[in-house]
Design a protein around this motif. Structure first.
Motif, short mmCIF file in Angstrom:
data_model
loop_
_atom_site.label_atom_id
_atom_site.label_comp_id
_atom_site.label_asym_id
_atom_site.label_seq_id
_atom_site.Cartn_x
_atom_site.Cartn_y
_atom_site.Cartn_z
N ILE A 193 0.85 -1.20 0.00
CA ILE A 193 0.00 0.00 0.00
C ILE A 193 0.88 1.24 0.00
CG2 ILE A 193 -1.59 1.39 1.41
CD1 ILE A 193 -2.95 -1.29 2.20
N ARG A 194 1.85 1.28 0.90
CA ARG A 194 2.72 2.45 0.98
C ARG A 194 3.55 2.61 -0.29
NH1 ARG A 194 5.82 2.92 6.19
NH2 ARG A 194 7.35 1.52 5.29
N GLU A 195 4.09 1.51 -0.80
CA GLU A 195 4.89 1.56 -2.02
C GLU A 195 4.09 2.13 -3.19
OE1 GLU A 195 8.21 0.91 -4.58
OE2 GLU A 195 8.08 0.88 -2.39
N PHE A 196 2.85 1.66 -3.35
CA PHE A 196 2.03 2.10 -4.48
C PHE A 196 1.50 3.52 -4.28
CE2 PHE A 196 0.87 -2.58 -5.54
CZ PHE A 196 2.15 -2.79 -6.02
N GLN A 197 1.41 3.98 -3.03
CA GLN A 197 1.04 5.38 -2.80
C GLN A 197 2.20 6.31 -3.16
OE1 GLN A 197 -0.10 5.28 1.35
NE2 GLN A 197 -2.26 4.99 0.86
N GLU A 198 3.42 5.85 -2.89
CA GLU A 198 4.60 6.70 -3.13
C GLU A 198 5.08 6.66 -4.57
OE1 GLU A 198 7.62 5.54 -0.34
OE2 GLU A 198 6.39 6.11 1.38
N ARG A 199 4.85 5.55 -5.27
CA ARG A 199 5.39 5.38 -6.62
C ARG A 199 4.33 4.79 -7.54
NH1 ARG A 199 8.82 3.73 -2.94
NH2 ARG A 199 10.81 4.78 -2.77
N ARG A 200 4.23 5.36 -8.73
CA ARG A 200 3.39 4.77 -9.79
C ARG A 200 4.35 4.27 -10.86
NH1 ARG A 200 -1.29 3.73 -11.32
NH2 ARG A 200 -2.45 4.92 -9.82
N TYR A 201 4.44 2.94 -10.96
CA TYR A 201 5.39 2.33 -11.88
C TYR A 201 4.85 2.33 -13.30
CZ TYR A 201 8.13 0.78 -7.94
OH TYR A 201 8.90 0.76 -6.82
N GLU A 202 5.66 2.87 -14.22
CA GLU A 202 5.35 2.76 -15.64
C GLU A 202 6.01 1.51 -16.20
OE1 GLU A 202 6.09 6.24 -17.92
OE2 GLU A 202 4.93 7.52 -16.58
N SER A 203 7.15 1.16 -15.65
CA SER A 203 7.87 -0.02 -16.09
C SER A 203 8.71 -0.54 -14.93
CB SER A 203 8.77 0.32 -17.28
OG SER A 203 9.57 -0.78 -17.63
N LEU A 204 8.69 -1.84 -14.75
CA LEU A 204 9.50 -2.48 -13.71
C LEU A 204 9.99 -3.79 -14.28
CD1 LEU A 204 10.46 -2.33 -10.76
CD2 LEU A 204 8.37 -3.54 -10.12
N LYS A 205 11.30 -3.91 -14.42
CA LYS A 205 11.87 -5.10 -15.04
C LYS A 205 12.96 -5.69 -14.15
CE LYS A 205 11.05 -3.57 -19.79
NZ LYS A 205 9.67 -3.74 -19.64
N HIS A 206 12.92 -7.01 -14.01
CA HIS A 206 13.95 -7.76 -13.31
C HIS A 206 14.84 -8.38 -14.39
CE1 HIS A 206 10.46 -7.61 -10.55
NE2 HIS A 206 11.41 -7.31 -9.69
N LEU A 207 16.10 -7.96 -14.42
CA LEU A 207 17.02 -8.36 -15.49
C LEU A 207 18.22 -9.12 -14.93
CD1 LEU A 207 17.07 -4.90 -17.29
CD2 LEU A 207 15.66 -6.88 -17.88
N ASN A 208 18.93 -9.82 -15.82
CA ASN A 208 20.16 -10.52 -15.46
C ASN A 208 19.96 -11.44 -14.26
OD1 ASN A 208 21.54 -9.13 -17.53
ND2 ASN A 208 21.82 -7.38 -16.17
N LEU A 209 18.94 -12.27 -14.36
CA LEU A 209 18.62 -13.18 -13.27
C LEU A 209 19.68 -14.26 -13.10
CD1 LEU A 209 15.81 -11.90 -14.08
CD2 LEU A 209 14.83 -13.97 -13.17
N SER A 210 19.99 -14.53 -11.86
CA SER A 210 20.82 -15.66 -11.47
C SER A 210 19.94 -16.54 -10.60
CB SER A 210 22.04 -15.17 -10.68
OG SER A 210 22.70 -16.28 -10.09
N VAL A 211 19.80 -17.82 -10.97
CA VAL A 211 18.88 -18.72 -10.28
C VAL A 211 19.65 -19.91 -9.74
CG1 VAL A 211 16.81 -20.15 -10.52
CG2 VAL A 211 17.01 -18.03 -11.84
N GLN A 212 19.43 -20.19 -8.46
CA GLN A 212 20.00 -21.39 -7.82
C GLN A 212 18.84 -22.16 -7.20
OE1 GLN A 212 22.79 -20.05 -4.89
NE2 GLN A 212 24.05 -18.96 -6.37
N ILE A 213 18.68 -23.42 -7.61
CA ILE A 213 17.60 -24.25 -7.07
C ILE A 213 18.22 -25.38 -6.27
CG2 ILE A 213 15.65 -25.75 -7.61
CD1 ILE A 213 15.27 -24.10 -10.17
N ASN A 214 17.73 -25.54 -5.05
CA ASN A 214 18.18 -26.62 -4.17
C ASN A 214 16.95 -27.27 -3.56
OD1 ASN A 214 19.64 -28.36 -2.59
ND2 ASN A 214 20.32 -26.80 -1.13
N GLY A 215 16.46 -28.33 -4.18
CA GLY A 215 15.27 -29.01 -3.69
C GLY A 215 14.05 -28.12 -3.81
N ASN A 216 13.41 -27.83 -2.69
CA ASN A 216 12.18 -27.01 -2.66
C ASN A 216 12.46 -25.54 -2.40
OD1 ASN A 216 10.46 -29.12 -3.25
ND2 ASN A 216 10.19 -29.68 -1.09
N GLU A 217 13.73 -25.13 -2.52
CA GLU A 217 14.06 -23.73 -2.32
C GLU A 217 14.82 -23.20 -3.53
OE1 GLU A 217 15.44 -21.81 1.55
OE2 GLU A 217 17.30 -21.83 0.38
#
Length: 133
Positions: free
Chosen positions: A49-73
């Motif tokens: 709620i606070r985040e969306f009151q303070e900022r209106r996102y026009e674009s939000l991108k998560h880039l250059n992902l590094s993924v490590q999977i270990n079982g269920n985590e």
């Protein structure tokens, strides 16, 4: 989460979370460490709620992902590119290596159990100071 942020859809964002999920903001402007973390659905809702009151996102991108999977985590780190309006100023930010996500598998779905944000300093690509929207 990026889609929910762009649409300012708190319920959609919360559906991604485990009930015991937590957000830790390493750059939250408070001297009290407990003011930089939100745990459980009620506090996560307050954070969005606070985040969306303070900022209106026009674009939000998560880039250059590094993924490590270990079982269920799974642990995912990423760069963040954001374009948002705050206080009638349009900001474009790049935060390299900023986010660290921890997911837990719940049946067939992965749920966010921890998100650490603002772990690195931002690079203002263009702070449009005075650019009224």
């Amino acid at each position: 989460e990026a889609d929910a942020a762009e649409r300012q859809d708190i319920n959609a964002a919360l559906r991604l979370w485990a009930p015991d999920g937590a957000i830790i903001d390493d750059d939250f402007k408070s001297p009290n460490a407990e003011d930089r973390s939100w745990t459980g659905m009620e506090q996560l809702r307050e954070r969005y709620i606070r985040e969306f009151q303070e900022r209106r996102y026009e674009s939000l991108k998560h880039l250059n992902l590094s993924v490590q999977i270990n079982g269920n985590e799974a642990i995912v780190t990423n760069d963040l590119m954001a374009v948002f309006e705050t206080d009638n100023v349009l900001r474009r930010l790049h935060l390299p290596g900023s986010d660290r996500w921890v997911f837990r598998k719940d049946g067939n779905a992965w749920r966010i159990v921890r998100l650490e944000v603002n772990r690195t300093a931002s690079t203002d690509l263009s702070v449009s100071a005075g650019e009224e929207r």
